[in-house]
Design a protein around this motif. Structure first.
Motif, PDB file in Angstrom:
ATOM      1  N   TYR A  42       0.900  -1.151   0.023  1.00 31.08           N
ATOM      2  CA  TYR A  42      -0.060  -0.071  -0.149  1.00 31.08           C
ATOM      3  C   TYR A  42       0.899   1.308  -0.046  1.00 31.08           C
ATOM      4  CZ  TYR A  42      -4.055  -2.672   1.241  1.00 31.08           C
ATOM      5  OH  TYR A  42      -5.180  -3.827   1.264  1.00 31.08           O
ATOM      6  N   GLN A  43       1.857   1.151   0.885  1.00 30.52           N
ATOM      7  CA  GLN A  43       2.779   2.546   1.015  1.00 30.52           C
ATOM      8  C   GLN A  43       3.523   2.702  -0.140  1.00 30.52           C
ATOM      9  OE1 GLN A  43       4.590   1.780   4.814  1.00 30.52           O
ATOM     10  NE2 GLN A  43       3.291   2.735   5.919  1.00 30.52           N
ATOM     11  N   ALA A  44       4.274   1.660  -0.779  1.00 33.54           N
ATOM     12  CA  ALA A  44       4.870   1.770  -1.895  1.00 33.54           C
ATOM     13  C   ALA A  44       4.043   2.319  -3.098  1.00 33.54           C
ATOM     14  CB  ALA A  44       5.797   0.445  -2.498  1.00 33.54           C
ATOM     15  N   THR A  45       3.026   1.651  -3.433  1.00 35.47           N
ATOM     16  CA  THR A  45       2.062   1.921  -4.415  1.00 35.47           C
ATOM     17  C   THR A  45       1.443   3.403  -4.240  1.00 35.47           C
ATOM     18  OG1 THR A  45       1.257  -0.307  -4.635  1.00 35.47           O
ATOM     19  CG2 THR A  45      -0.322   1.280  -5.655  1.00 35.47           C
ATOM     20  N   GLY A  46       1.244   3.870  -2.892  1.00 35.22           N
ATOM     21  CA  GLY A  46       0.649   5.325  -2.868  1.00 35.22           C
ATOM     22  C   GLY A  46       1.915   6.316  -3.361  1.00 35.22           C
ATOM     23  N   ALA A  47       3.150   5.842  -2.877  1.00 38.78           N
ATOM     24  CA  ALA A  47       4.306   6.942  -3.084  1.00 38.78           C
ATOM     25  C   ALA A  47       4.338   6.938  -4.629  1.00 38.78           C
ATOM     26  CB  ALA A  47       5.532   6.426  -2.427  1.00 38.78           C
ATOM     27  N   TYR A  49       2.243   6.426  -7.059  1.00 39.59           N
ATOM     28  CA  TYR A  49       0.946   7.258  -7.865  1.00 39.59           C
ATOM     29  C   TYR A  49       0.893   8.481  -7.315  1.00 39.59           C
ATOM     30  CZ  TYR A  49      -0.471   3.008 -10.633  1.00 39.59           C
ATOM     31  OH  TYR A  49      -0.496   2.204 -11.458  1.00 39.59           O
ATOM     32  N   GLY A  50       1.492   8.880  -6.265  1.00 37.76           N
ATOM     33  CA  GLY A  50       1.377  10.450  -5.699  1.00 37.76           C
ATOM     34  C   GLY A  50       0.032  10.393  -4.913  1.00 37.76           C
ATOM     35  N   ILE A  51      -0.546   9.405  -4.444  1.00 37.95           N
ATOM     36  CA  ILE A  51      -1.800   9.426  -3.601  1.00 37.95           C
ATOM     37  C   ILE A  51      -1.674   8.892  -2.270  1.00 37.95           C
ATOM     38  CG2 ILE A  51      -3.174   9.006  -5.774  1.00 37.95           C
ATOM     39  CD1 ILE A  51      -3.590   6.182  -5.052  1.00 37.95           C
ATOM     40  N   ASP A  52      -2.562   9.194  -1.397  1.00 36.51           N
ATOM     41  CA  ASP A  52      -2.550   9.002   0.233  1.00 36.51           C
ATOM     42  C   ASP A  52      -2.910   7.356   0.139  1.00 36.51           C
ATOM     43  OD1 ASP A  52      -3.145   8.110   2.711  1.00 36.51           O
ATOM     44  OD2 ASP A  52      -4.301  10.019   2.953  1.00 36.51           O
ATOM     45  N   TRP A  53      -1.705   6.497   0.642  1.00 37.93           N
ATOM     46  CA  TRP A  53      -2.089   5.186   0.451  1.00 37.93           C
ATOM     47  C   TRP A  53      -3.230   4.557   1.528  1.00 37.93           C
ATOM     48  CZ3 TRP A  53      -1.642   2.254   4.995  1.00 37.93           C
ATOM     49  CH2 TRP A  53      -1.101   2.923   6.177  1.00 37.93           C
ATOM     50  N   THR A  54      -3.398   5.263   2.480  1.00 40.47           N
ATOM     51  CA  THR A  54      -4.392   4.813   3.307  1.00 40.47           C
ATOM     52  C   THR A  54      -5.904   4.707   2.603  1.00 40.47           C
ATOM     53  OG1 THR A  54      -5.215   7.063   4.146  1.00 40.47           O
ATOM     54  CG2 THR A  54      -3.455   5.929   5.454  1.00 40.47           C
ATOM     55  N   TYR A  55      -6.229   5.354   1.624  1.00 42.32           N
ATOM     56  CA  TYR A  55      -7.191   5.059   0.742  1.00 42.32           C
ATOM     57  C   TYR A  55      -7.174   3.704   0.162  1.00 42.32           C
ATOM     58  CZ  TYR A  55      -8.870   9.818   1.258  1.00 42.32           C
ATOM     59  OH  TYR A  55      -9.405  11.032   1.870  1.00 42.32           O
ATOM     60  N   LEU A  56      -6.137   3.486  -0.260  1.00 40.79           N
ATOM     61  CA  LEU A  56      -5.983   1.887  -0.819  1.00 40.79           C
ATOM     62  C   LEU A  56      -6.069   0.836   0.168  1.00 40.79           C
ATOM     63  CD1 LEU A  56      -2.608   2.444  -3.113  1.00 40.79           C
ATOM     64  CD2 LEU A  56      -4.914   2.296  -3.895  1.00 40.79           C
ATOM     65  N   ALA A  57      -5.746   1.326   1.515  1.00 38.78           N
ATOM     66  CA  ALA A  57      -5.795   0.358   2.459  1.00 38.78           C
ATOM     67  C   ALA A  57      -7.186   0.278   2.838  1.00 38.78           C
ATOM     68  CB  ALA A  57      -4.977   0.767   3.678  1.00 38.78           C
ATOM     69  N   GLY A  58      -7.776   1.317   2.623  1.00 31.65           N
ATOM     70  CA  GLY A  58      -9.263   1.503   3.137  1.00 31.65           C
ATOM     71  C   GLY A  58      -9.965   0.638   2.324  1.00 31.65           C
ATOM     72  N   VAL A  59      -9.812   0.584   0.819  1.00 31.63           N
ATOM     73  CA  VAL A  59     -10.321  -0.312  -0.001  1.00 31.63           C
ATOM     74  C   VAL A  59     -10.298  -1.665   0.251  1.00 31.63           C
ATOM     75  CG1 VAL A  59     -10.481  -0.851  -2.448  1.00 31.63           C
ATOM     76  CG2 VAL A  59     -10.514   1.408  -1.730  1.00 31.63           C
ATOM     77  N   GLY A  60      -8.920  -1.834   0.592  1.00 29.59           N
ATOM     78  CA  GLY A  60      -8.533  -3.408   0.751  1.00 29.59           C
ATOM     79  C   GLY A  60      -9.344  -4.042   2.269  1.00 29.59           C
ATOM     80  N   TRP A  61      -9.462  -3.087   2.857  1.00 27.68           N
ATOM     81  CA  TRP A  61     -10.108  -3.723   4.160  1.00 27.68           C
ATOM     82  C   TRP A  61     -11.417  -3.722   4.027  1.00 27.68           C
ATOM     83  CZ3 TRP A  61      -9.623  -5.762   8.756  1.00 27.68           C
ATOM     84  CH2 TRP A  61     -10.733  -5.634   9.645  1.00 27.68           C
TER      85      TRP A  61
END
Length: 235
Positions: A42-47, A49-61
């Motif tokens: 999540y963190q590597a992908t967020g960095a 793509y220039g986005i807040d990784w916590t949204y990806l984690a929110g989707v994943g959860w």
């Protein structure tokens, strides 16, 4: 990891197909701990793509509690698959080979998480997370659940880059401050913002080139860009 530009692939697709509700859902009210390998992705992908990784984690959860529901890549009742619950037709367009093994695998979190970032940025993130998340799953309650889970993760993990702001905070520069298209000192400058001008934190934090960056909507100019935290203060 390859850059977002390198990872984008069309493969002859002529249009997009929205992701639909998966039927495999976690609990936004109590977002659970993130497995270390998922957190790293999540963190590597967020960095990247220039986005807040916590949204990806929110989707994943919300979708599968970070892959807990797909040990055999089980399908939802709607036919969605994998840790980020892509419909196969959507995966045909957005699926990525995130781990470089030569295969875009809908069941592999290292492929699915970057594909989710691609989908979200293609549909408005980070400038408009509401619309991007609604495109991912056409439900406003889903949007709110993901945002709540993301907020939980920012509280638990510090947003992936530390920092002293949260979404919605009003800020102003402490000096004339360049705001850039993406995090990074080599990125194009969108505008130079002066002390006293007010912006709203919309995304971040993310670390790049030794700085912590925040996505800011500079309200008076209606300009959106990334700014270095050390030159920002509460307005």
């Amino acid at each position: 990891m390859p850059s977002r530009r390198d990872m984008l692939k069309k493969l002859g697709a002529t249009g997009t197909t929205a992701i639909v509700a998966s039927g495999l859902s976690g609990s936004a009210a109590a977002a659970g701990a993130i497995p270390s390998h998922y957190l790293d992705q999540y963190q590597a992908t967020g960095a990247n793509y220039g986005i807040d990784w916590t949204y990806l984690a929110g989707v994943g959860w919300i979708e599968t509690q970070h892959g807990q529901y797909e040990p055999g890549c089980d399908e939802s009742s709607a036919g969605a698959r994998g840790p980020m619950q892509f419909m196969p037709s959507t995966w045909d367009y957005y699926g990525l080979d995130g781990d470089g093994d030569g295969y875009a695998n809908i069941c592999d979190y290292q492929d699915a998480i970057p594909a989710a970032a691609y989908y979200l940025t293609d549909n408005g993130a980070p400038e408009d997370w509401d619309d991007a998340l609604y495109a991912y799953n056409h439900s406003w309650s889903y949007v709110n659940d993901v945002k709540a889970a993301a907020a939980d993760y920012r509280s638990q993990y510090g947003g992936g880059g530390g920092g002293g702001f949260v979404d919605g905070d009003r800020v102003t520069p402490t000096a004339n401050l360049n705001t850039r298209e993406q995090p990074g000192t080599d990125q194009p400058i969108v505008a130079t913002i002066s002390p006293g001008e007010v912006g709203e934190i919309m995304n971040g934090p993310t670390d790049k080139d030794g700085y912590t960056w925040w996505g800011v909507h500079w309200l008076d100019r209606n300009v959106w860009g990334w700014s270095v935290e050390r030159y920002l203060t509460n307005a």
